[in-house]
Design a protein around this motif. Structure first.
Motif, PDB file in Angstrom:
ATOM      1  N   ARG A 190       3.261   1.818  -3.108  1.00 29.14           N
ATOM      2  CA  ARG A 190       2.859   0.166  -2.857  1.00 29.14           C
ATOM      3  C   ARG A 190       2.991  -0.574  -4.130  1.00 29.14           C
ATOM      4  NH1 ARG A 190      -1.493  -1.339  -2.463  1.00 29.14           N
ATOM      5  NH2 ARG A 190      -0.988  -3.209  -1.177  1.00 29.14           N
ATOM      6  N   TRP A 191       3.108   0.056  -5.161  1.00 28.18           N
ATOM      7  CA  TRP A 191       3.213  -0.858  -6.618  1.00 28.18           C
ATOM      8  C   TRP A 191       4.321  -1.735  -6.541  1.00 28.18           C
ATOM      9  CZ3 TRP A 191       7.182  -0.475  -9.843  1.00 28.18           C
ATOM     10  CH2 TRP A 191       8.103   0.271  -9.653  1.00 28.18           C
ATOM     11  N   ARG A 246      -6.063   5.035  -1.460  1.00 22.89           N
ATOM     12  CA  ARG A 246      -6.263   4.572  -2.983  1.00 22.89           C
ATOM     13  C   ARG A 246      -6.648   5.829  -3.675  1.00 22.89           C
ATOM     14  NH1 ARG A 246      -7.144  -0.901  -3.854  1.00 22.89           N
ATOM     15  NH2 ARG A 246      -7.101  -2.017  -2.011  1.00 22.89           N
ATOM     16  N   PRO A 272      -1.486   2.763 -10.504  1.00 25.12           N
ATOM     17  CA  PRO A 272      -0.302   2.525  -9.587  1.00 25.12           C
ATOM     18  C   PRO A 272      -0.462   3.567  -8.458  1.00 25.12           C
ATOM     19  CG  PRO A 272       0.488   2.773 -11.603  1.00 25.12           C
ATOM     20  CD  PRO A 272      -0.721   3.406 -11.905  1.00 25.12           C
ATOM     21  N   GLN A 273      -0.423   2.705  -7.006  1.00 24.29           N
ATOM     22  CA  GLN A 273      -0.395   3.338  -5.883  1.00 24.29           C
ATOM     23  C   GLN A 273       0.919   3.669  -5.529  1.00 24.29           C
ATOM     24  OE1 GLN A 273      -2.946   1.825  -2.729  1.00 24.29           O
ATOM     25  NE2 GLN A 273      -4.226   0.708  -4.346  1.00 24.29           N
ATOM     26  N   PHE A 328       4.439  -9.793  -6.301  1.00 25.30           N
ATOM     27  CA  PHE A 328       3.490 -10.865  -6.407  1.00 25.30           C
ATOM     28  C   PHE A 328       3.390 -11.129  -8.038  1.00 25.30           C
ATOM     29  CE2 PHE A 328       1.279  -8.876  -2.595  1.00 25.30           C
ATOM     30  CZ  PHE A 328       1.573 -10.005  -1.685  1.00 25.30           C
ATOM     31  N   GLY A 329       3.703 -10.365  -9.066  1.00 22.77           N
ATOM     32  CA  GLY A 329       3.768 -10.661 -10.374  1.00 22.77           C
ATOM     33  C   GLY A 329       4.846 -11.490 -10.616  1.00 22.77           C
ATOM     34  N   ASP A 339      -1.691  -1.102   2.797  1.00 22.58           N
ATOM     35  CA  ASP A 339      -3.017  -0.596   2.206  1.00 22.58           C
ATOM     36  C   ASP A 339      -4.061  -0.423   3.411  1.00 22.58           C
ATOM     37  OD1 ASP A 339      -4.098  -3.072   2.830  1.00 22.58           O
ATOM     38  OD2 ASP A 339      -4.222  -3.633   0.625  1.00 22.58           O
ATOM     39  N   ASP A 390       2.106  -6.267   2.307  1.00 22.13           N
ATOM     40  CA  ASP A 390       0.697  -6.615   1.556  1.00 22.13           C
ATOM     41  C   ASP A 390       0.614  -8.410   2.013  1.00 22.13           C
ATOM     42  OD1 ASP A 390      -1.731  -6.648   0.371  1.00 22.13           O
ATOM     43  OD2 ASP A 390      -0.850  -5.631  -1.279  1.00 22.13           O
ATOM     44  N   GLN A 450      -1.411 -11.745  -0.143  1.00 20.65           N
ATOM     45  CA  GLN A 450      -1.758 -12.370  -1.300  1.00 20.65           C
ATOM     46  C   GLN A 450      -2.396 -13.576  -0.919  1.00 20.65           C
ATOM     47  OE1 GLN A 450       1.038 -14.128  -3.880  1.00 20.65           O
ATOM     48  NE2 GLN A 450       0.035 -13.467  -5.721  1.00 20.65           N
ATOM     49  N   GLU A 462       3.229  -4.946  -5.512  1.00 17.92           N
ATOM     50  CA  GLU A 462       2.439  -5.789  -6.333  1.00 17.92           C
ATOM     51  C   GLU A 462       3.243  -6.286  -7.538  1.00 17.92           C
ATOM     52  OE1 GLU A 462      -0.840  -6.136  -5.669  1.00 17.92           O
ATOM     53  OE2 GLU A 462      -1.141  -4.714  -4.056  1.00 17.92           O
ATOM     54  N   ARG A 463       4.135  -5.617  -7.866  1.00 18.61           N
ATOM     55  CA  ARG A 463       5.173  -6.231  -8.876  1.00 18.61           C
ATOM     56  C   ARG A 463       5.812  -7.680  -8.572  1.00 18.61           C
ATOM     57  NH1 ARG A 463      10.110  -2.796 -10.874  1.00 18.61           N
ATOM     58  NH2 ARG A 463      10.727  -2.990  -8.675  1.00 18.61           N
TER      59      ARG A 463
END
Length: 283
Positions: free
Chosen positions: A221-222, A209, A217-218, A228-229, A186, A112, A114, A225-226
């Motif tokens: 892929r989630w 999606r 949450p996908q 990036f968090g 994605d 992914d 950002q 995203e975590r």
């Protein structure tokens, strides 16, 4: 002179023990003029880098009980150029995978991108505008394993399309982790990324999606995203402050190394402080 009191960003004895061999080997390999006079403790240098990374201060604002900021940045730059910072990151990532019962060689990854704003010291030639997200700055193209641990990262201008960065990311992933044969992405990635992955022996699959309304949450892929968090918890990465993209990439390695080392030692907060070290608990 009494030793300074530790900061919350300092590495504990347990965390330092995980990475100390890398720095011992690095210093032992150093030869030539000026290397005999070893003034600064490398643990102090690491603590200073993490102090910049976690609270997000400018290098010039390092507290005076750290080594001089120009010295700290010089080590930071050297460890970026010779790969020491990345070796520390990779060592901790592999230890974390083993701690989770995974092999050292991942077989699947998630990719992914950002986009983040840059600071005023970043040259115009090193940034761009992400037309989709309306952000002027840089873009981080990241590949993680299924635990969310970083396998590869490339930093470009934000104007670089996800698919262009994705193909470069696939190349880096294939070169550094040849065991990876599956990648989830994605719908923002174009067919050219799938074709490029196939040419490198990697099956790239789009995770669709959900059709229902609201946040969900996908699957697959989630984890990224975590990740990036995790990066956003390190204030130096909330905005890209680094003049050079390769320095920005290294700041990401330090952030994930910080998070991973805490997980490996079971530390969510510093464990080396005693009750009497805290002035609010003393009379």
């Amino acid at each position: 002179m009494s030793p300074r009191r530790p900061y919350r960003s300092d590495v504990s004895d347990a965390r330092w023990a995980l990475i100390e061999p890398v720095f011992v080997a690095w210093r032992a390999a150093r030869t030539g003029p000026g290397t005999a006079a070893r003034v600064h403790d490398l643990r102090d240098i690491v603590n200073a880098i993490l102090y910049v990374n976690r609270p997000g201060i400018p290098w010039e604002y390092l507290p005076h009980d750290f080594p001089p900021y120009k010295t700290v940045y010089d080590y930071y730059a050297k460890w970026e150029v010779d790969g020491t910072a990345e070796r520390v990151h990779d060592l901790l990532r592999d230890k974390s995978r083993c701690a989770h019962g995974r092999s050292g060689a991942p077989s699947a990854a998630v990719i992914d991108a950002q986009s983040v704003k840059t600071s005023a010291n970043v040259a115009e030639t090193s940034q761009g505008i992400d037309a989709g997200k309306k952000i002027k700055g840089r873009k981080r193209h990241v590949a993680t394993d299924t635990l969310g641990l970083v396998l590869a990262v490339i930093v470009t201008a934000a104007s670089v399309h996800d698919s262009t960065g994705g193909k470069r990311l696939i190349d880096e992933l294939a070169d550094s982790h040849p065991s990876v044969t599956k990648v989830w992405a994605d719908g923002g990635y174009q067919t050219s990324v799938f074709q490029h992955g196939a040419a490198r022996g990697i099956d790239v699959e789009v995770v669709k999606r959900p059709t229902t309304e609201g946040f969900q949450p996908q699957p697959k892929r989630w984890v990224i995203e975590r990740t990036f968090g995790w990066l956003m918890q390190h204030r130096r990465l909330v905005r890209d402050y680094e003049a050079l993209p390769q320095r920005s990439r290294t700041m990401i390695h330090w952030a994930i190394a910080n998070k991973t080392s805490r997980e490996l030692t079971g530390e969510s907060t510093p464990t080396w402080r005693t009750e009497t070290d805290n002035p609010r608990t003393t009379s």
